[in-house]
Motif scaffolding. Structure first.
Motif, PDB file in Angstrom:
ATOM      1  N   LYS A   1       0.939  -0.914  -0.107  1.00  0.00           N
ATOM      2  CA  LYS A   1      -0.010  -0.082  -0.166  1.00  0.00           C
ATOM      3  C   LYS A   1       1.039   1.239  -0.113  1.00  0.00           C
ATOM      4  CE  LYS A   1      -3.980  -0.026   1.295  1.00  0.00           C
ATOM      5  NZ  LYS A   1      -5.169   0.068   0.474  1.00  0.00           N
ATOM      6  N   PRO A   2       0.447   2.173  -0.750  1.00  0.00           N
ATOM      7  CA  PRO A   2       1.343   3.491  -0.673  1.00  0.00           C
ATOM      8  C   PRO A   2       1.417   3.909   0.652  1.00  0.00           C
ATOM      9  CG  PRO A   2      -0.224   3.554  -2.174  1.00  0.00           C
ATOM     10  CD  PRO A   2      -0.627   2.648  -1.731  1.00  0.00           C
ATOM     11  N   GLY A   3       2.660   4.126   1.231  1.00  0.00           N
ATOM     12  CA  GLY A   3       2.643   4.494   2.641  1.00  0.00           C
ATOM     13  C   GLY A   3       3.021   3.566   3.615  1.00  0.00           C
ATOM     14  N   GLY A   4       3.101   2.047   3.017  1.00  0.00           N
ATOM     15  CA  GLY A   4       3.414   1.036   4.023  1.00  0.00           C
ATOM     16  C   GLY A   4       2.992  -0.561   3.476  1.00  0.00           C
ATOM     17  N   VAL A   5       2.380  -1.183   4.530  1.00  0.00           N
ATOM     18  CA  VAL A   5       1.916  -2.536   3.919  1.00  0.00           C
ATOM     19  C   VAL A   5       0.600  -2.879   4.512  1.00  0.00           C
ATOM     20  CG1 VAL A   5       4.118  -3.663   3.463  1.00  0.00           C
ATOM     21  CG2 VAL A   5       3.091  -3.716   5.783  1.00  0.00           C
ATOM     22  N   ARG A   6      -0.178  -3.574   3.893  1.00  0.00           N
ATOM     23  CA  ARG A   6      -1.841  -3.851   4.376  1.00  0.00           C
ATOM     24  C   ARG A   6      -1.781  -4.624   5.713  1.00  0.00           C
ATOM     25  NH1 ARG A   6      -5.111  -7.892   3.621  1.00  0.00           N
ATOM     26  NH2 ARG A   6      -3.671  -9.082   2.379  1.00  0.00           N
ATOM     27  N   ARG A   7      -0.996  -5.511   5.932  1.00  0.00           N
ATOM     28  CA  ARG A   7      -0.941  -6.185   7.093  1.00  0.00           C
ATOM     29  C   ARG A   7       0.412  -6.224   7.850  1.00  0.00           C
ATOM     30  NH1 ARG A   7      -4.454 -11.711   6.160  1.00  0.00           N
ATOM     31  NH2 ARG A   7      -3.288 -12.502   7.864  1.00  0.00           N
ATOM     32  N   ASP A   8       0.241  -6.120   9.252  1.00  0.00           N
ATOM     33  CA  ASP A   8       1.639  -6.211  10.001  1.00  0.00           C
ATOM     34  C   ASP A   8       1.937  -7.945  10.381  1.00  0.00           C
ATOM     35  OD1 ASP A   8       3.778  -5.831  11.291  1.00  0.00           O
ATOM     36  OD2 ASP A   8       2.734  -5.014  13.435  1.00  0.00           O
ATOM     37  N   ILE A   9       3.083  -8.210  10.399  1.00  0.00           N
ATOM     38  CA  ILE A   9       3.597  -9.563  10.774  1.00  0.00           C
ATOM     39  C   ILE A   9       3.229  -9.759  12.197  1.00  0.00           C
ATOM     40  CG2 ILE A   9       5.239 -11.153  10.988  1.00  0.00           C
ATOM     41  CD1 ILE A   9       6.491 -10.180   8.410  1.00  0.00           C
ATOM     42  N   MET A  10       2.242 -10.648  12.523  1.00  0.00           N
ATOM     43  CA  MET A  10       1.964 -11.087  13.935  1.00  0.00           C
ATOM     44  C   MET A  10       2.999 -11.707  14.660  1.00  0.00           C
ATOM     45  SD  MET A  10      -0.826  -9.193  14.331  1.00  0.00           S
ATOM     46  CE  MET A  10      -1.225  -8.425  12.935  1.00  0.00           C
ATOM     47  N   ASP A  11       3.235 -11.431  16.027  1.00  0.00           N
ATOM     48  CA  ASP A  11       4.367 -12.114  16.829  1.00  0.00           C
ATOM     49  C   ASP A  11       3.963 -13.409  16.770  1.00  0.00           C
ATOM     50  OD1 ASP A  11       5.642  -9.673  17.182  1.00  0.00           O
ATOM     51  OD2 ASP A  11       4.917  -9.577  19.194  1.00  0.00           O
ATOM     52  N   GLU A  12       2.732 -14.138  16.647  1.00  0.00           N
ATOM     53  CA  GLU A  12       2.216 -15.247  17.387  1.00  0.00           C
ATOM     54  C   GLU A  12       2.620 -16.095  15.811  1.00  0.00           C
ATOM     55  OE1 GLU A  12       0.417 -12.570  17.936  1.00  0.00           O
ATOM     56  OE2 GLU A  12      -1.916 -13.049  17.207  1.00  0.00           O
ATOM     57  N   ASP A  13       2.611 -15.441  14.849  1.00  0.00           N
ATOM     58  CA  ASP A  13       2.740 -16.083  13.644  1.00  0.00           C
ATOM     59  C   ASP A  13       4.436 -16.287  13.273  1.00  0.00           C
ATOM     60  OD1 ASP A  13       0.230 -16.195  12.805  1.00  0.00           O
ATOM     61  OD2 ASP A  13       0.298 -14.343  11.837  1.00  0.00           O
ATOM     62  N   ILE A  14       5.092 -15.596  14.104  1.00  0.00           N
ATOM     63  CA  ILE A  14       6.841 -15.672  13.727  1.00  0.00           C
ATOM     64  C   ILE A  14       7.244 -17.011  14.010  1.00  0.00           C
ATOM     65  CG2 ILE A  14       9.019 -14.968  14.310  1.00  0.00           C
ATOM     66  CD1 ILE A  14       7.701 -12.107  14.650  1.00  0.00           C
ATOM     67  N   PRO A  15       6.947 -17.824  15.037  1.00  0.00           N
ATOM     68  CA  PRO A  15       7.402 -19.272  15.111  1.00  0.00           C
ATOM     69  C   PRO A  15       7.132 -20.069  14.240  1.00  0.00           C
ATOM     70  CG  PRO A  15       6.433 -18.371  17.235  1.00  0.00           C
ATOM     71  CD  PRO A  15       6.033 -17.471  16.101  1.00  0.00           C
ATOM     72  N   THR A  16       5.907 -20.085  13.550  1.00  0.00           N
ATOM     73  CA  THR A  16       5.402 -20.883  12.439  1.00  0.00           C
ATOM     74  C   THR A  16       6.240 -20.525  11.260  1.00  0.00           C
ATOM     75  OG1 THR A  16       3.276 -20.840  13.523  1.00  0.00           O
ATOM     76  CG2 THR A  16       3.354 -21.885  11.236  1.00  0.00           C
ATOM     77  N   ALA A  17       6.470 -19.271  11.060  1.00  0.00           N
ATOM     78  CA  ALA A  17       7.162 -18.790   9.897  1.00  0.00           C
ATOM     79  C   ALA A  17       8.542 -19.344   9.751  1.00  0.00           C
ATOM     80  CB  ALA A  17       6.944 -17.385   9.781  1.00  0.00           C
ATOM     81  N   MET A  18       9.157 -19.167  10.966  1.00  0.00           N
ATOM     82  CA  MET A  18      10.649 -19.734  11.317  1.00  0.00           C
ATOM     83  C   MET A  18      10.729 -21.254  11.045  1.00  0.00           C
ATOM     84  SD  MET A  18      12.319 -16.960  11.950  1.00  0.00           S
ATOM     85  CE  MET A  18      13.741 -17.513  12.798  1.00  0.00           C
ATOM     86  N   ARG A  19       9.664 -21.977  11.660  1.00  0.00           N
ATOM     87  CA  ARG A  19       9.758 -23.604  11.388  1.00  0.00           C
ATOM     88  C   ARG A  19       9.545 -23.865   9.999  1.00  0.00           C
ATOM     89  NH1 ARG A  19       5.568 -26.635  10.849  1.00  0.00           N
ATOM     90  NH2 ARG A  19       4.248 -25.241  11.427  1.00  0.00           N
TER      91      ARG A  19
END
Lengths: 156, 262
Positions: free
Chosen positions: B156-174
């Motif tokens: 999106k102009p000015g940023g992104v549409r969604r933040d990365i949620m803390d609780e999703d980080i472990p799954t993404a890392m795995r």
């Protein structure tokens, strides 16, 4: 500190450099007299080792504007050569024989904007079909879709 | 009659967009050597610039995301940066990192897609299936972070549409940690495979000089020893804050184009 690229352009091409606009530390816009454009482009490409990135053409209120974007990668900056062409019959010498990477984008600007590139080695449609009606340029502001029978409509 | 060698024309394409892309290559060959090439690339030209004329600055990124069906980052990335440049908009630091993360995630999925297709076209369909199997966790990560496996609509102009949620980080890392082994496996298996080497080494060589003259970019030019990388030379988003190597090889053949991607 004087900017050696800008100073070099000024001293080499003198009056042909109409305006220099330093938009940001990495982006410089240089308005060039159209007849000298291929000379300036070749100088950037051959003498300064710049990479031709792309060109963008636009139909503006004051005429057709083309930007030839050159990258000086080692210096982390872009030099954008700007030419402004007549609204009625936009025409300029092609850069394609001297900066070969410009060949395709000039074909595209011809077919979509109707800008004539004199001396282009291979001028024909790049993206539009070969039976696209002649003289019908979709990115012009006054374009009418020929399939709807506007005044630019094809006789076919 | 004799002196003039015989030129044969071999047509390749055009194919339906669901197949190898709607392009037409007309090869003029003398024996095994291609002496001339005519290319038609416009079959699927949709007039996206024309469509964009009627849209607002906030709609354009969604349109340009559809320029390419499998690269949903590059075009909206460029579009929002152009809009921000015109408007003098500063982007939050976190959004810059998220954009960079998406850009690199897309690079990984894209290179695996490329590797699979390369295998397919060489008649090595096992490689195709394996490469795409291990591309799945990358798409799963995209789905986790953005909600979509493709066409993420994150820019999106000015940023992104969604933040990365803390609780999703472990799954993404795995998911991403799980990529390391298969990627190392591909590097070993693919680059040492005698059939792949025989099919791709010294084939389709693009010279350094031709790259420079034609303005070739990305992995294509880096396989020919041209050390251009826009992420390093003209850094955007957070690329100036992360460390990475610009991988180049010297031969410019199809094999080297696989090496720089792996």
């Amino acid at each position: 500190m004087a900017d050696e690229v800008v100073e070099g352009l000024k001293s080499k091409f003198g009056d042909a450099i109409i305006d220099i606009h330093e938009k940001s530390p990495d982006k410089t816009y240089v308005t060039v007299a159209p007849p000298r454009l291929p000379d300036v482009a070749e100088y950037l490409y051959k003498d300064l080792g710049a990479r031709f990135s792309i060109a963008s053409g636009m139909h503006m209120a004051h005429g057709f504007e083309i930007l030839y974007h050159f990258a000086l990668d080692a210096k982390h900056r872009f030099i954008n050569l700007r030419v402004i062409l007549d609204s009625e019959k936009p025409s300029i010498d092609s850069c394609a024989k001297r900066v070969p990477a410009t060949e395709w984008i000039e074909r595209e600007m011809w077919e979509l904007l109707g800008i004539e590139f004199r001396g282009h080695p291979d001028m024909r449609h790049l993206l539009l079909t070969d039976d696209w009606p002649e003289g019908n340029y979709p990115l012009r502001q006054d374009w009418k879709d020929w399939r709807e029978g506007g005044e630019n409509g094809s006789e076919k | 009659m004799a002196a003039k060698s015989r030129t044969t024309i071999i047509p390749i394409g055009p194919y339906h967009p669901l197949q190898e892309e709607p392009e037409f290559f007309k090869l003029h060959v003398e024996g095994e050597k291609v002496v001339k090439l005519e290319i038609e690339i416009g079959y699927n030209h949709r007039g996206i610039e024309k469509l964009a004329e009627d849209l607002t600055y906030d709609q354009v990124p969604f349109l340009v995301e559809r320029i390419c069906g499998i690269c949903s980052t590059s075009h909206p990335f460029a579009a929002v940066q152009a809009i921000e440049d015109v408007g003098g908009v500063d982007v939050p630091e976190r959004a810059k990192y998220i954009r960079t993360f998406l850009g690199e995630l897309e690079r990984i999925h894209s290179h695996l897609l490329w590797l699979g297709l390369a295998g397919h076209f060489l008649g090595f369909n096992t490689l195709w299936m394996w490469a795409w199997k291990h591309r799945e966790p990358v798409l799963d990560t995209f789905e986790l972070i953005t909600g979509n496996r493709n066409h993420y609509a994150m820019f999106k102009p000015g940023g992104v549409r969604r933040d990365i949620m803390d609780e999703d980080i472990p799954t993404a890392m795995r998911l991403l940690d799980g990529l390391v082994r298969p990627l190392n496996m591909f590097i070993k298996v693919v680059l040492q495979d005698p059939v792949l080497q025989a099919r791709t080494k010294n084939v389709g060589v693009l010279s350094y000089d031709d790259c420079v003259e034609l303005g070739a970019l990305g992995p294509t030019s880096r396989a020919s020893g041209v050390p251009w990388d826009v992420r390093r030379d003209h850094p955007y988003a957070a690329y100036d804050k992360v460390d990475f190597n610009v991988i180049t090889t010297e031969n410019g053949d199809v094999f080297d184009k696989a090496v720089v991607r792996l």
